[in-house]
Design a protein around this motif. Sequence first.
Motif, short mmCIF file in Angstrom:
data_model
loop_
_atom_site.label_atom_id
_atom_site.label_comp_id
_atom_site.label_asym_id
_atom_site.label_seq_id
_atom_site.Cartn_x
_atom_site.Cartn_y
_atom_site.Cartn_z
N GLU A 101 0.83 -1.12 -0.08
CA GLU A 101 -0.01 -0.02 0.07
C GLU A 101 0.82 1.07 -0.12
OE1 GLU A 101 -3.37 2.13 2.95
OE2 GLU A 101 -2.75 0.21 3.33
N LEU A 102 0.44 2.42 -0.76
CA LEU A 102 1.06 3.45 -0.85
C LEU A 102 0.15 4.63 -0.42
CD1 LEU A 102 4.03 5.19 -1.55
CD2 LEU A 102 2.87 5.42 -3.91
N ARG A 103 0.90 5.55 0.54
CA ARG A 103 0.05 6.81 0.88
C ARG A 103 1.23 7.97 0.82
NH1 ARG A 103 -2.02 5.84 7.01
NH2 ARG A 103 0.30 5.63 7.40
N LEU A 104 0.44 9.16 0.36
CA LEU A 104 1.18 10.25 0.34
C LEU A 104 0.74 10.99 1.56
CD1 LEU A 104 1.20 11.17 -3.39
CD2 LEU A 104 2.59 9.40 -2.06
N LYS A 105 2.04 11.71 2.09
CA LYS A 105 1.77 12.70 3.30
C LYS A 105 2.06 14.03 2.62
CE LYS A 105 1.53 14.27 7.61
NZ LYS A 105 0.19 14.54 8.27
N GLY A 113 2.11 0.66 12.82
CA GLY A 113 2.84 -0.52 13.58
C GLY A 113 3.88 -1.06 12.74
N GLY A 114 3.86 -2.51 12.83
CA GLY A 114 4.90 -3.19 12.64
C GLY A 114 4.73 -3.45 11.11
N HIS A 115 3.80 -3.10 10.10
CA HIS A 115 3.80 -3.28 8.65
C HIS A 115 3.87 -2.01 8.15
CE1 HIS A 115 -0.17 -1.77 9.75
NE2 HIS A 115 -0.43 -1.63 8.54
N ASP A 116 4.54 -1.04 8.86
CA ASP A 116 4.63 0.45 8.35
C ASP A 116 5.95 1.05 8.00
OD1 ASP A 116 2.22 2.12 7.83
OD2 ASP A 116 1.82 1.17 9.87
N VAL A 117 6.21 1.59 6.87
CA VAL A 117 7.48 2.03 6.66
C VAL A 117 7.14 3.68 6.10
CG1 VAL A 117 9.72 2.04 5.36
CG2 VAL A 117 8.39 -0.11 5.91
N VAL A 118 7.89 4.52 7.03
CA VAL A 118 7.53 5.99 6.56
C VAL A 118 8.88 6.27 5.88
CG1 VAL A 118 7.12 8.36 7.64
CG2 VAL A 118 6.16 6.30 8.73
N LEU A 173 11.70 -0.52 -5.89
CA LEU A 173 11.98 -1.36 -4.76
C LEU A 173 10.81 -2.14 -4.65
CD1 LEU A 173 13.45 0.92 -2.18
CD2 LEU A 173 14.78 -1.03 -3.41
N ALA A 174 9.36 -1.64 -4.78
CA ALA A 174 8.21 -2.61 -4.72
C ALA A 174 8.40 -3.57 -5.91
CB ALA A 174 7.00 -1.62 -4.70
N ALA A 175 8.72 -3.05 -7.14
CA ALA A 175 8.68 -3.99 -8.40
C ALA A 175 9.60 -4.99 -8.11
CB ALA A 175 8.71 -3.12 -9.64
N ALA A 176 10.85 -4.66 -7.35
CA ALA A 176 11.57 -5.64 -7.08
C ALA A 176 11.40 -6.81 -5.82
CB ALA A 176 13.10 -5.00 -6.92
N GLY A 177 10.42 -6.38 -5.13
CA GLY A 177 10.00 -7.34 -4.00
C GLY A 177 10.68 -7.03 -2.87
N ALA A 178 11.25 -5.81 -2.67
CA ALA A 178 12.00 -5.27 -1.51
C ALA A 178 11.08 -5.34 -0.25
CB ALA A 178 12.65 -4.00 -1.90
N PHE A 179 9.86 -5.17 -0.35
CA PHE A 179 8.91 -5.17 0.64
C PHE A 179 8.11 -6.18 0.78
CE2 PHE A 179 9.44 -0.35 -1.29
CZ PHE A 179 10.07 -0.20 -0.08
N PRO A 180 8.25 -6.71 2.08
CA PRO A 180 7.14 -7.90 2.25
C PRO A 180 5.58 -7.41 1.80
CG PRO A 180 8.34 -7.63 4.19
CD PRO A 180 8.61 -6.43 3.35
N ARG A 181 4.80 -8.49 1.35
CA ARG A 181 3.37 -8.24 1.13
C ARG A 181 2.72 -7.85 2.45
NH1 ARG A 181 2.17 -9.80 -4.14
NH2 ARG A 181 0.07 -9.60 -3.69
N GLY A 182 1.98 -6.88 2.23
CA GLY A 182 1.32 -6.31 3.26
C GLY A 182 1.82 -5.04 3.87
N THR A 183 3.03 -4.64 3.43
CA THR A 183 3.52 -3.35 3.66
C THR A 183 2.71 -2.13 3.60
OG1 THR A 183 6.04 -4.31 3.54
CG2 THR A 183 5.85 -2.13 3.55
N ARG A 184 2.71 -1.04 4.45
CA ARG A 184 2.16 0.03 4.01
C ARG A 184 3.27 1.12 4.00
NH1 ARG A 184 -2.75 2.36 7.71
NH2 ARG A 184 -0.89 2.15 9.37
N LEU A 185 3.36 1.83 2.82
CA LEU A 185 4.61 2.75 2.78
C LEU A 185 3.95 4.10 2.88
CD1 LEU A 185 6.27 1.22 -0.55
CD2 LEU A 185 6.85 0.95 1.86
N THR A 186 4.52 5.11 3.73
CA THR A 186 3.85 6.37 3.59
C THR A 186 5.14 7.33 3.07
OG1 THR A 186 2.45 6.01 5.65
CG2 THR A 186 3.02 8.21 4.95
N ALA A 187 4.88 8.13 2.10
CA ALA A 187 5.92 8.83 1.42
C ALA A 187 5.65 10.19 1.82
CB ALA A 187 5.88 8.57 -0.25
N VAL A 188 6.48 10.83 2.31
CA VAL A 188 6.45 12.37 2.81
C VAL A 188 6.91 13.31 1.71
CG1 VAL A 188 7.12 14.07 4.39
CG2 VAL A 188 6.92 11.74 5.10
#
Length: 308
Positions: free
Chosen positions: A25-29, A177-182, A285-300
């Motif tokens: 998942e991708l979110r934009l801050k 939580g544990g599935h988040d990468v900011v 990175l997402a296309a290369a599978g660098a993030f486990p499925r279920g990861t939520r990315l928040t891009a600032v």
Amino acid sequence: MLEPALLPTPLVDCTDETFARAGVELRLKRDDLLHPSVPGNKWRKLGPNLAAAVAQGHTRLLTFGGAYSTHLRAVAAAAGALGLESVGLVRGEELADRPRNWSLRAAERAGMRLEFLTRAEYREATGRAEDGTDADAGTAVGPHRRWGPCLVLPEGGSNAPAVTGAAAIPAELPDLGGHDVVCCPVGTGGTLAGIAAGLPPGARALGVAVLRGGEGYLEGEVTRLHRAAYGREFGNWRIDHAHHGGGYGKVPAELAVFAERFERRHGIPLERRYVAKLLAALTDLAAAGAFPRGTRLTAVVTGLPDPE
């Protein structure tokens, strides 16, 4: 008076095929919408420093930057609104006699006095004391001797107070939580340092370096800023160095194409030197599978596109 900031800044879902295929998942801050004249991470980092300047009775701010520095423009605008003088030390003495570009014109219109330094003078002016303390502590001998009493802010605005300002970003993100990468772009390290410090247990921070050859150096800067701001180190962050686009300020053709396509798909204008590199990196990175499925990315989204 300085106009109020839009806080908290909007958080928007960004549905994108590449991320969906990767189960990410991708979110934009939208920190680019934070303030009309002191946008994005510049407001976050300058806020605590401006409060300290006023509280300590300073009448002049001095800082550093290149020919297109957003930091210089932001300091000029904020200082002018608060009735403070501002001095900008610009890297490149050859610029002194040239017509001002749009960025330097904006700084001067806001009241900033520009001084153009040789590369060697610039390195000396932005240096740190032998004990590793920052020249931004307000006690830098060189700037004070030449330009008089002033509060000295570092290049890019990254110092201990700036880190505490950027640490407010995670507090505006619900249910981390544990599935988040900011995620954020990294130029001087202050925003990444603040995000990492403000995260709850389990969440992680990812920075994307926008300058070439910063391996080790940028990690050292983030660690130094953590020690200066909190007296400790944090182990919940890392920096990607593979998506700098050839170096600071460089926008290769493929990055420009990516940014244009992203803007068409999502209707969000992208600043090219920082934000576009961040989103291109996350896409790769997402296309290369660098993030486990279920990861939520928040891009600032740390800033606005250049007007020219």
